[in-house]
Design an enzyme around this catalytic site. Structure first.
Site, short mmCIF file in Angstrom:
data_model
loop_
_atom_site.label_atom_id
_atom_site.label_comp_id
_atom_site.label_asym_id
_atom_site.label_seq_id
_atom_site.Cartn_x
_atom_site.Cartn_y
_atom_site.Cartn_z
N LYS A 129 3.36 8.38 -8.13
CA LYS A 129 4.74 8.07 -7.78
C LYS A 129 5.63 8.20 -9.01
O LYS A 129 5.30 7.70 -10.08
CB LYS A 129 4.83 6.65 -7.20
CG LYS A 129 6.16 6.32 -6.60
CD LYS A 129 6.10 4.98 -5.89
CE LYS A 129 7.42 4.69 -5.20
NZ LYS A 129 7.39 3.40 -4.51
N ARG A 151 14.44 -3.92 5.24
CA ARG A 151 15.85 -3.70 5.54
C ARG A 151 15.96 -3.51 7.04
O ARG A 151 15.09 -2.88 7.66
CB ARG A 151 16.37 -2.48 4.79
CG ARG A 151 16.52 -2.76 3.29
CD ARG A 151 16.87 -1.53 2.50
NE ARG A 151 15.87 -0.48 2.58
CZ ARG A 151 14.74 -0.46 1.88
NH1 ARG A 151 14.45 -1.43 1.06
NH2 ARG A 151 13.89 0.53 1.99
N SER A 198 15.39 -0.03 -4.04
CA SER A 198 15.21 0.63 -5.33
C SER A 198 15.57 2.11 -5.23
O SER A 198 16.13 2.68 -6.17
CB SER A 198 13.76 0.47 -5.81
OG SER A 198 13.46 -0.88 -6.05
#
Length: 169
Positions: free
Chosen positions: A48, A97, A135
């Site tokens: 990542k 979210r 993020s």
């Protein structure tokens, strides 16, 4: 740890926290009131692309959670449910979210239930105006956002770190 040693009073909140946002902090503060011990698990995935090293992320999380006495910050590699079991947690916190995360998080929760039926997942949504912050959003806007704009999404010390990484003054 074996299954009998998992404690319902210990929870883990795994994530990349790259960087930690006010939404993450909101979930951490609220979750810390629910459990005797809350372990923030900073995931390390070498595949990542990250803005901050694991050490930098640990320091950022430590700085913004220093007012919470029952927080521990650890790094981990591999599956979050394996990490939860290793630290003796019976509960895994997932910050979501509204709308955007639900489908993916439900899929992950069901997979985790198959892998570790003894570990429960607790979904928490950050309060109001922080519910949409991620993020990924920070990484998208960091290069062009002002310090004041970033401060709407990030703790002050993290704003400075992001601006430094982006080469802003």
């Amino acid at each position: 740890m074996n299954d009998q040693q998992l404690s319902p009073r210990i929870a883990v909140y795994p994530g990349s926290f790259d960087p930690i946002t006010l939404g993450h902090l909101n979930v951490i503060e609220r979750a810390s009131l629910l459990f005797d011990r809350l372990i923030i698990g900073i995931g390390i995935n070498i595949e990542k692309q990250v803005m901050f090293t694991a050490e930098e992320r640990v320091e950022q999380v430590r700085a913004v959670t220093s007012h919470l006495p029952n927080i521990e910050i650890l790094t981990f590699r591999g599956l979050a449910v394996d990490f939860a079991r290793e630290v003796g947690a019976r509960v895994m916190i997932r910050g979501v979210r509204p709308i955007t995360d639900i489908a993916g998080e439900l899929t992950m929760m069901m997979a985790n239930r198959r892998l570790a039926p003894d570990i429960e997942t607790l979904f928490m949504i950050a309060d109001g105006e922080l519910a949409h912050v991620s993020s990924s959003l920070i990484k998208q806007i960091a290069a062009v956002a002002t310090e004041d704009e970033l401060a709407r999404f990030l703790p002050a010390s993290v704003v400075n770190a992001v601006r430094t990484k982006m080469g802003a003054r």
